[in-house]
Scaffold this motif. Sequence first.
Motif, PDB file in Angstrom:
ATOM      1  N   UNK A 104     114.911  51.909  87.339  1.00 31.04           N
ATOM      2  CA  UNK A 104     115.398  53.010  86.436  1.00 31.04           C
ATOM      3  C   UNK A 104     116.636  53.733  87.049  1.00 31.04           C
ATOM      4  N   UNK A 105     117.229  54.592  86.223  1.00 31.42           N
ATOM      5  CA  UNK A 105     118.359  55.250  86.480  1.00 31.42           C
ATOM      6  C   UNK A 105     117.930  56.343  87.798  1.00 31.42           C
ATOM      7  N   UNK A 106     118.862  56.653  88.647  1.00 29.98           N
ATOM      8  CA  UNK A 106     118.579  57.524  89.683  1.00 29.98           C
ATOM      9  C   UNK A 106     118.555  58.905  89.116  1.00 29.98           C
ATOM     10  N   UNK A 107     118.035  59.896  90.091  1.00 32.57           N
ATOM     11  CA  UNK A 107     117.919  61.303  89.706  1.00 32.57           C
ATOM     12  C   UNK A 107     118.680  62.171  90.617  1.00 32.57           C
ATOM     13  N   UNK A 108     119.465  63.134  90.150  1.00 34.80           N
ATOM     14  CA  UNK A 108     120.282  63.944  91.177  1.00 34.80           C
ATOM     15  C   UNK A 108     119.390  64.521  92.210  1.00 34.80           C
ATOM     16  N   UNK A 109     119.634  64.705  93.294  1.00 33.06           N
ATOM     17  CA  UNK A 109     118.946  65.128  94.610  1.00 33.06           C
ATOM     18  C   UNK A 109     117.858  64.226  94.954  1.00 33.06           C
ATOM     19  N   UNK A 110     117.730  63.096  94.300  1.00 33.32           N
ATOM     20  CA  UNK A 110     116.508  62.341  94.884  1.00 33.32           C
ATOM     21  C   UNK A 110     116.496  61.778  96.215  1.00 33.32           C
ATOM     22  N   UNK A 111     115.626  61.581  96.873  1.00 34.53           N
ATOM     23  CA  UNK A 111     115.821  61.003  98.160  1.00 34.53           C
ATOM     24  C   UNK A 111     116.146  59.488  98.113  1.00 34.53           C
ATOM     25  N   UNK A 112     116.646  59.006  99.107  1.00 35.89           N
ATOM     26  CA  UNK A 112     116.905  57.516  99.046  1.00 35.89           C
ATOM     27  C   UNK A 112     117.072  57.122 100.505  1.00 35.89           C
ATOM     28  N   UNK A 113     117.031  55.769 100.667  1.00 29.95           N
ATOM     29  CA  UNK A 113     117.075  54.835 101.789  1.00 29.95           C
ATOM     30  C   UNK A 113     117.971  53.863 101.470  1.00 29.95           C
TER      31      UNK A 113
END
Length: 133
Positions: A104-113
């Motif tokens: 899916x597309x990312x979301x602004x401010x989303x935590x990622x690794x």
Amino acid sequence: MRPVFQVTTDRDSAAWWERTGRGEFAVQRCEACGRARFPARTFCAACQAERWHWEAAEPEGTVESWIVNHQAFGTGDGEPYVVVMVRPAAVPDCLLHGGWLAAREPVGGERVRGVFTPGAGGLTLVDWEPAGE
């Protein structure tokens, strides 16, 4: 499909690429003022000191922005593909780009690794996926 990025090392980035090849995420830390920095550079942008060391850090951060590319730019590039700009937790005043590994597309401010993935030319890239999935 993940695109094939061509990456070359230089004097300042060679140690970064060696570390990613071992599955290690690291940033430089200035020994004069203590500022963490990325990308790797010979001197500190804050105080111009040339003394620094590498410091291991967790490959995590938040999504700052992204693009969905609908045009293949090189051999093996899939369409569409997403490139994210991530603000690393270890160096919050910098941005690091990489491929997006989720369906899916990312979301602004989303935590990622970060995920270490093989790239062209034998280098290991840091791509990104949602931290909570």
